[in-house]
Design a protein around this motif. Structure first.
Motif, short mmCIF file in Angstrom:
data_model
loop_
_atom_site.label_atom_id
_atom_site.label_comp_id
_atom_site.label_asym_id
_atom_site.label_seq_id
_atom_site.Cartn_x
_atom_site.Cartn_y
_atom_site.Cartn_z
N PHE A 167 -10.99 -8.03 -2.67
CA PHE A 167 -10.07 -7.33 -2.20
C PHE A 167 -9.82 -5.77 -1.99
N VAL A 170 -9.67 -5.68 1.50
CA VAL A 170 -8.56 -5.46 2.23
C VAL A 170 -7.25 -5.12 1.91
N LEU A 171 -7.03 -4.08 1.42
CA LEU A 171 -6.25 -3.30 0.06
C LEU A 171 -6.85 -2.14 1.09
N ARG A 172 -7.98 -1.53 1.57
CA ARG A 172 -8.11 -0.74 2.31
C ARG A 172 -8.17 -0.83 4.40
N TRP A 173 -7.87 -2.48 4.50
CA TRP A 173 -8.23 -3.23 5.79
C TRP A 173 -9.43 -2.62 6.29
N THR A 175 -12.25 -3.70 8.10
CA THR A 175 -12.16 -4.41 8.94
C THR A 175 -13.64 -5.27 9.12
N LYS A 229 -14.74 2.17 -8.25
CA LYS A 229 -12.72 1.27 -8.26
C LYS A 229 -13.38 -0.44 -7.89
N TYR A 233 -10.60 -2.96 -9.53
CA TYR A 233 -10.12 -4.95 -8.55
C TYR A 233 -10.32 -5.68 -9.31
N ALA A 236 -7.25 -5.72 -11.48
CA ALA A 236 -5.95 -6.89 -11.29
C ALA A 236 -5.96 -7.53 -10.82
#
Lengths: 315, 315
Positions: A167, A170-173, A175, A229, A233, A236
């Motif tokens: 998560f 992905v939130l910050r992509w 890669t 953080k 996550y 959430a």
């Protein structure tokens, strides 16, 4: 509440499987899920020697127990992080498990071996303690697995951990991180093979496994992790999982099945696609002249030691 | 609290921009963000005729106002969904705006035109109301945009909406939906160009825009949307945004910049890579013989009308 397998009295429900289990069949479920993860991702072949990174908490002790139970010759590795009472108590749980089972626990104390501890490292690097802890543990884990000639290094990351990391990535992509978020990373370029055999079990299940298997684990959370953080996550995702059981499993395994290849395509076999060469200090592969760990350790070892925060009881 | 631009008294803080604004410069910020979205994604060229889908809520009325203000000849389209008092009140707000500004509001009532309303459609299709509403609105929107010869159909999806949709698509790794989640979809195969000019504004900002611009909007939420997954995704992201302002913007625009192309690669120009042909009833492009909308409408029109739930005040 009846066991799905034997119809006897159940002690735990696993909502994402929509099923309840008695102690015997819950322990079997955990073994089966670990076996399945090992087979599905080609983590180990029978008889391979494993080094499991042990914190003294529920995940790593459950993993060690399960790997022994499945017949893999497995030693434990405990890293002394110097986080006050928390580290002392965690070490006791790791040692207690090793003594009970008559197995080998390798110990590396950060301050004795590298001249610093996590609170001091975080202060000297002006970084979050979790970041400094990650760099430190990865270095010690890799070194110990290679020096000990183990076939693989196993860590106790469970489904909740991996879903929360995914998560965040992905939130910050991120890669590059997405390309490497796999339950098994093959040995390469001076890194040992790394495996996460608990990816099919949630943290509630690893805790229940320890309780039902009679494993005495450290129940406190690290007092330095509060407010990071990663915990946000997890919260959430937990809120969504409560109303839609199975969401985390779908998220993590859906990623591996349908998306991961889109991020690894074009990656070469060096970390981040960068050429690596041996660190001038420790010999570990690094894109620079001196690796991040040695830079951290050198600075931290020159810093006046600081005291870790007081205990934080798990909520 | 001072305006970032003129240092006069500020009335709103925008945490992800780490700035406060007076009424004048907040309205300018909104116009600038819409201009930037239109330019950045090539949504419109000057003078193009736009049909904006108007619900009577804050997003769609703010969008209509902004497009008019930026000089685009823009008509509104209101779809009567038949959701009891909520629909009546929403229509009044849309009509009020059109009358105030002296602009054209096209109205299509689902029951008058297609013989059903959303509560009845949901019952007859045994689907969630939001799903039936989506199919219905997309059909009416597309038809009206094409029949009216508009250059583009604009919808009021804001950053919070798009981030929540992206989150849902990522949680299930819906690769087809991910491939199409773009702020602009070019006209193709009998579909109009579709644009989302509000993607750079959050829903708190569109509400503030309406208040400061003197737009009287429908403040109630749809009484049939309660408990849908989309709202759960919004809440989960809101919890993270509160501690890390800017997360949603980073998530959505990071997707567009660094990940979207990984999902569109290999897509052809048909929806889902399936060949489309005209629906036997309405002529809209469909992979089958009769499109999903016509199948829904035919079944729903034969169903005894049901009453919509009572009002639900927005939290």
């Amino acid at each position: 509440m009846k066991c799905r397998v034997c119809k006897g009295p159940a002690v735990i429900d696993v909502r994402r499987h929509n099923a309840n289990f008695c102690p015997e069949h819950f322990l079997k479920l955990c073994r089966d899920q670990v076996t399945r993860a090992i087979d599905q991702f080609g983590m180990l072949t029978p008889g391979e020697r494993v080094l499991v990174a042990v914190s003294g908490g529920k995940d790593s002790l459950a993993l060690w127990d399960l790997l022994l139970d499945l017949g893999y010759p497995t030693d434990g590795l405990y890293v002394g992080l110097g986080i006050g009472d928390y580290s002392g108590s965690s070490a006791d749980h790791a040692r207690g498990f090793a003594a009970d089972r008559g197995v080998t626990l390798v110990e590396v104390d950060l301050r004795e071996t590298h001249g610093y501890d996590i609170p001091t490292g975080a202060k000297s690097a002006r970084r979050a303690p979790c970041s400094v802890c990650g760099i430190s543990k990865r270095h010690v884990f890799d070194r110990a697995a290679l020096d000990g000639g183990y076939d693989a290094l196993a860590t106790g990351h469970n489904l909740d951990d991996e879903a929360a990391v995914l998560f965040g990535n992905v939130l910050r992509w991120e890669t590059d991180y997405l390309a490497r978020q796999q339950p098994v990373l093959p040995a390469r370029n001076g890194f040992p093979r790394k495996i996460k055999p608990l990816v099919r079990l949630g943290e509630r299940e690893t805790a229940a496994y320890c309780i039902l298997a009679g494993i005495d684990y450290e129940v406190e959370e690290c007092p330095m992790a509060g407010g990071n953080k990663h915990l946000g996550y997890k919260e959430a995702l937990n809120a969504i999982e409560t109303t839609s059981p199975g969401t985390k499993q779908q998220f993590y395994f859906g990623y591996l099945e349908r998306a991961a290849a889109r991020f690894t395509a074009g990656e070469d076999d060096t970390a981040d696609g960068v050429d690596l060469s041996p660190c001038g200090r420790c010999g570990s592969p690094t894109p620079g002249e001196v690796c991040a760990f040695c830079r951290l350790a050198e600075r931290a070892a020159r810093t006046q030691p600081v005291v870790a925060p007081a205990r934080r009881v798990a909520s």
